[in-house]
Design a protein around this motif. Structure first.
Motif, PDB file in Angstrom:
ATOM      1  N   UNK A 278      74.841 -39.780 -48.460  1.00 28.51           N
ATOM      2  CA  UNK A 278      76.258 -40.121 -48.576  1.00 28.51           C
ATOM      3  C   UNK A 278      77.138 -39.080 -47.893  1.00 28.51           C
ATOM      4  N   UNK A 279      76.748 -37.820 -47.969  1.00 29.03           N
ATOM      5  CA  UNK A 279      77.553 -36.747 -47.390  1.00 29.03           C
ATOM      6  C   UNK A 279      77.641 -36.851 -45.874  1.00 29.03           C
ATOM      7  N   UNK A 280      76.722 -37.597 -45.257  1.00 25.07           N
ATOM      8  CA  UNK A 280      76.702 -37.715 -43.804  1.00 25.07           C
ATOM      9  C   UNK A 280      77.286 -39.035 -43.316  1.00 25.07           C
ATOM     10  N   UNK A 281      77.884 -39.809 -44.230  1.00 23.21           N
ATOM     11  CA  UNK A 281      78.409 -41.117 -43.864  1.00 23.21           C
ATOM     12  C   UNK A 281      79.841 -41.288 -44.369  1.00 23.21           C
ATOM     13  N   UNK A 282      80.651 -42.138 -43.710  1.00 19.36           N
ATOM     14  CA  UNK A 282      82.034 -42.348 -44.139  1.00 19.36           C
ATOM     15  C   UNK A 282      82.132 -43.114 -45.454  1.00 19.36           C
ATOM     16  N   UNK A 283      83.326 -43.178 -45.976  1.00 15.18           N
ATOM     17  CA  UNK A 283      83.541 -43.718 -47.320  1.00 15.18           C
ATOM     18  C   UNK A 283      83.151 -45.178 -47.457  1.00 15.18           C
ATOM     19  N   UNK A 284      83.148 -45.928 -46.354  1.00 16.01           N
ATOM     20  CA  UNK A 284      82.865 -47.364 -46.447  1.00 16.01           C
ATOM     21  C   UNK A 284      81.376 -47.692 -46.366  1.00 16.01           C
ATOM     22  N   UNK A 285      80.507 -46.688 -46.230  1.00 17.21           N
ATOM     23  CA  UNK A 285      79.065 -46.933 -46.151  1.00 17.21           C
ATOM     24  C   UNK A 285      78.536 -47.446 -47.494  1.00 17.21           C
ATOM     25  N   UNK A 286      77.757 -48.502 -47.447  1.00 17.62           N
ATOM     26  CA  UNK A 286      77.217 -49.083 -48.672  1.00 17.62           C
ATOM     27  C   UNK A 286      76.122 -48.175 -49.234  1.00 17.62           C
ATOM     28  N   UNK A 287      76.181 -47.856 -50.528  1.00 18.74           N
ATOM     29  CA  UNK A 287      75.132 -47.013 -51.102  1.00 18.74           C
ATOM     30  C   UNK A 287      73.803 -47.761 -51.173  1.00 18.74           C
ATOM     31  N   UNK A 288      72.732 -47.009 -51.128  1.00 16.88           N
ATOM     32  CA  UNK A 288      71.423 -47.605 -51.360  1.00 16.88           C
ATOM     33  C   UNK A 288      71.334 -48.004 -52.833  1.00 16.88           C
ATOM     34  N   UNK A 289      70.583 -49.061 -53.100  1.00 15.18           N
ATOM     35  CA  UNK A 289      70.409 -49.520 -54.470  1.00 15.18           C
ATOM     36  C   UNK A 289      69.001 -49.208 -54.933  1.00 15.18           C
ATOM     37  N   UNK A 290      68.880 -48.814 -56.188  1.00 16.14           N
ATOM     38  CA  UNK A 290      67.569 -48.565 -56.783  1.00 16.14           C
ATOM     39  C   UNK A 290      66.879 -49.888 -57.087  1.00 16.14           C
ATOM     40  N   UNK A 291      65.629 -49.804 -57.505  1.00 21.15           N
ATOM     41  CA  UNK A 291      64.844 -51.014 -57.772  1.00 21.15           C
ATOM     42  C   UNK A 291      65.480 -51.887 -58.854  1.00 21.15           C
ATOM     43  N   UNK A 292      66.173 -51.257 -59.787  1.00 24.65           N
ATOM     44  CA  UNK A 292      66.809 -52.032 -60.865  1.00 24.65           C
ATOM     45  C   UNK A 292      68.209 -52.525 -60.498  1.00 24.65           C
ATOM     46  N   UNK A 293      68.618 -52.292 -59.252  1.00 21.95           N
ATOM     47  CA  UNK A 293      69.929 -52.759 -58.812  1.00 21.95           C
ATOM     48  C   UNK A 293      71.039 -51.751 -59.003  1.00 21.95           C
ATOM     49  N   UNK A 294      70.751 -50.613 -59.620  1.00 19.11           N
ATOM     50  CA  UNK A 294      71.775 -49.594 -59.828  1.00 19.11           C
ATOM     51  C   UNK A 294      72.008 -48.825 -58.525  1.00 19.11           C
ATOM     52  N   UNK A 295      73.174 -48.178 -58.440  1.00 17.85           N
ATOM     53  CA  UNK A 295      73.551 -47.455 -57.231  1.00 17.85           C
ATOM     54  C   UNK A 295      72.831 -46.117 -57.164  1.00 17.85           C
ATOM     55  N   UNK A 296      72.248 -45.855 -56.010  1.00 18.61           N
ATOM     56  CA  UNK A 296      71.675 -44.530 -55.752  1.00 18.61           C
ATOM     57  C   UNK A 296      72.818 -43.645 -55.270  1.00 18.61           C
TER      58      UNK A 296
END
Length: 451
Positions: A341-359
């Motif tokens: 996240x620190x290397x991407x702008x604010x609009x970058x979609x976060x990766x999701x964990x296997x349970x659907x929660x935000x990484x």
């Protein structure tokens, strides 16, 4: 320039120079034994024992013209030549023109500041850029720009013809930066502070809600105080955005197809330019290899002993990673995925964990490396309004400066993503040009506002 095998035996043709249609130097083979009219520039000239040799340059290439009693003007003068086409194995293209009539259309008033036929990019590069209005006429210089023109045409053609995209045009005077950084050029906009756009990112996302698949070809501006061979402060950005995706894999698959189409067109239309520059058009794999950023950092550390600091790959890390995939998979291209996240702008979609929660640490952002250098940055974007507002707060941005952008996410924006390709950087890498400034007609870097 080469001497003719035999002195020119002039055989006047019946048509006047005015009646002859123009022939390009690239078309001489089809006119052997016939009279032609050439229009172009004095690329080089020489007088040898009363016989004059003129190398004429036009949009098709160069041709040797041979005559006697010619009053040749200074190099770069524009001229008209009529004469008979004869085969000559040592002449450029295998043919020369034996001059019957010669006319100066517009004479140069002084010699060019550099000898254009002898220019080399590694010899006094600043001088070449200082006199770019003339040096851009060089055969290698224009070859690079021709390749870029075809590259851009292929970009448009594939997206509109095969992928269902619509071309858009977005503002280049904006109230805030698309990436929230400080690398913006401020301007006075009728007494208000405004900026030159560093990216069409926010607008092309908005336009996904209109056309679903959009692209733009336009300059962008970065107020970065770089002085490297790979950076420009104004460059041509090839931007793509597409809606209703599953994740960033859909975006990478699109770019894979797009690059294959671009290379196919370059093979068909630019073989001469690549040959002139001693460059090879790469094969694009059906599935460009992928590696996560964490995996890439580990690979270059373990296999090459190169420790990468910071939050991204450094230039040496990019070079080594590309070297690895060329050697192991035969690919000039590699996607580096799952950026932090620190290397991407604010609009970058976060990766999701296997349970659907935000990484909280990773995003669905990627870069594409080509022959050791990044040519693309892209990924999936945030489309949920609440998630977007949380991201803006996390990046400590001012929501009020982004209201024109965030408003649209209240109205059912689909999952979407895209990427941007720097046209000059891709051109330079394709052609083996060591400095990206020579892949733009009139470059702008931190020290250059002219010509």
């Amino acid at each position: 320039m080469t001497e003719p095998q035999t002195p020119p035996q002039l055989q006047p043709h019946t048509a006047s120079p005015q009646a002859l249609p123009r022939t390009l130097t690239s078309e001489l083979a089809a006119h052997e034994g016939r009279a032609v009219k050439l229009l172009g520039f004095v690329h080089a000239r020489r007088d040898l024992g009363g016989v004059q040799f003129l190398v004429l340059r036009d949009v098709g290439g160069v041709a040797q013209c041979v005559g006697s009693g010619l009053d040749l003007p200074l190099s770069e003068s524009s001229v008209e030549v009529t004469g008979l086409v004869k085969a000559h194995p040592k002449a450029p293209g295998g043919f020369e023109v034996q001059v019957e009539t010669f006319r100066v259309i517009s004479a140069a008033t002084e010699p060019p500041p550099v000898e254009i036929p002898k220019m080399e990019w590694h010899v006094n590069p600043e001088t070449m850029l200082d006199y770019r209005v003339v040096t851009v006429r060089g055969l290698k210089e224009r070859a690079a720009l021709k390749v870029q023109a075809e590259l851009v045409a292929a970009f448009r053609e594939h997206l509109t013809g095969s992928e269902g995209f619509t071309e858009i045009s977005t503002p280049k005077i904006v109230s805030a930066g698309a990436e929230g950084g400080a690398n913006l050029f401020p301007i006075d906009y009728f007494g208000h502070l405004a900026y030159l756009a560093q990216s069409p990112q926010l607008y092309k996302q908005i336009m996904v809600g209109v056309f679903e698949r959009v692209f733009e070809v336009a300059p962008v501006y970065r107020a970065e105080e770089h002085a490297t061979s790979r950076h420009l402060n104004e460059y041509l950005s090839l931007d793509v955005e597409m809606g209703f995706i599953e994740d960033e894999e859909d975006v990478m698959a699109l770019e894979n197809r797009l690059l294959a189409a671009i290379m196919e067109r370059l093979r068909a239309r630019c073989a001469k330019e690549f040959a002139l520059l001693g460059a090879a058009i790469p094969e694009v794999p059906a599935h460009i290899p992928r590696i996560t950023l964490l995996g890439a950092r580990q690979l270059v550390a373990e296999q090459y002993g190169h420790a990468v600091g910071g939050k991204d790959l450094d230039p040496e890390g990019e070079r080594l990673l590309s070297q690895h995939f060329l050697q192991t998979e035969g690919s000039d291209f590699v996607f580096v995925t799952k950026y932090p996240r620190a290397a991407r702008p604010f609009y970058a979609h976060p990766e999701l964990n296997a349970d659907g929660s935000v990484n909280p640490d990773l995003t669905r952002g990627f870069d594409l490396l080509f022959r050791g250098i990044e040519i693309t940055s892209g990924g999936q974007r945030i489309h949920d309004h609440a998630m977007l507002m949380e991201s803006i707060a996390a990046y400590r941005l001012k929501p009020e400066t982004l209201e024109g952008y965030t408003e649209v996410f209240k109205y059912g924006m689909p999952p979407h993503g895209g990427f941007a390709i720097g046209a000059e950087r891709l051109t330079a890498r394709l052609l083996g040009i060591g400095n990206v400034r020579y892949a733009r007609a009139f470059p702008r870097d931190r020290h250059r506002l002219t010509p």
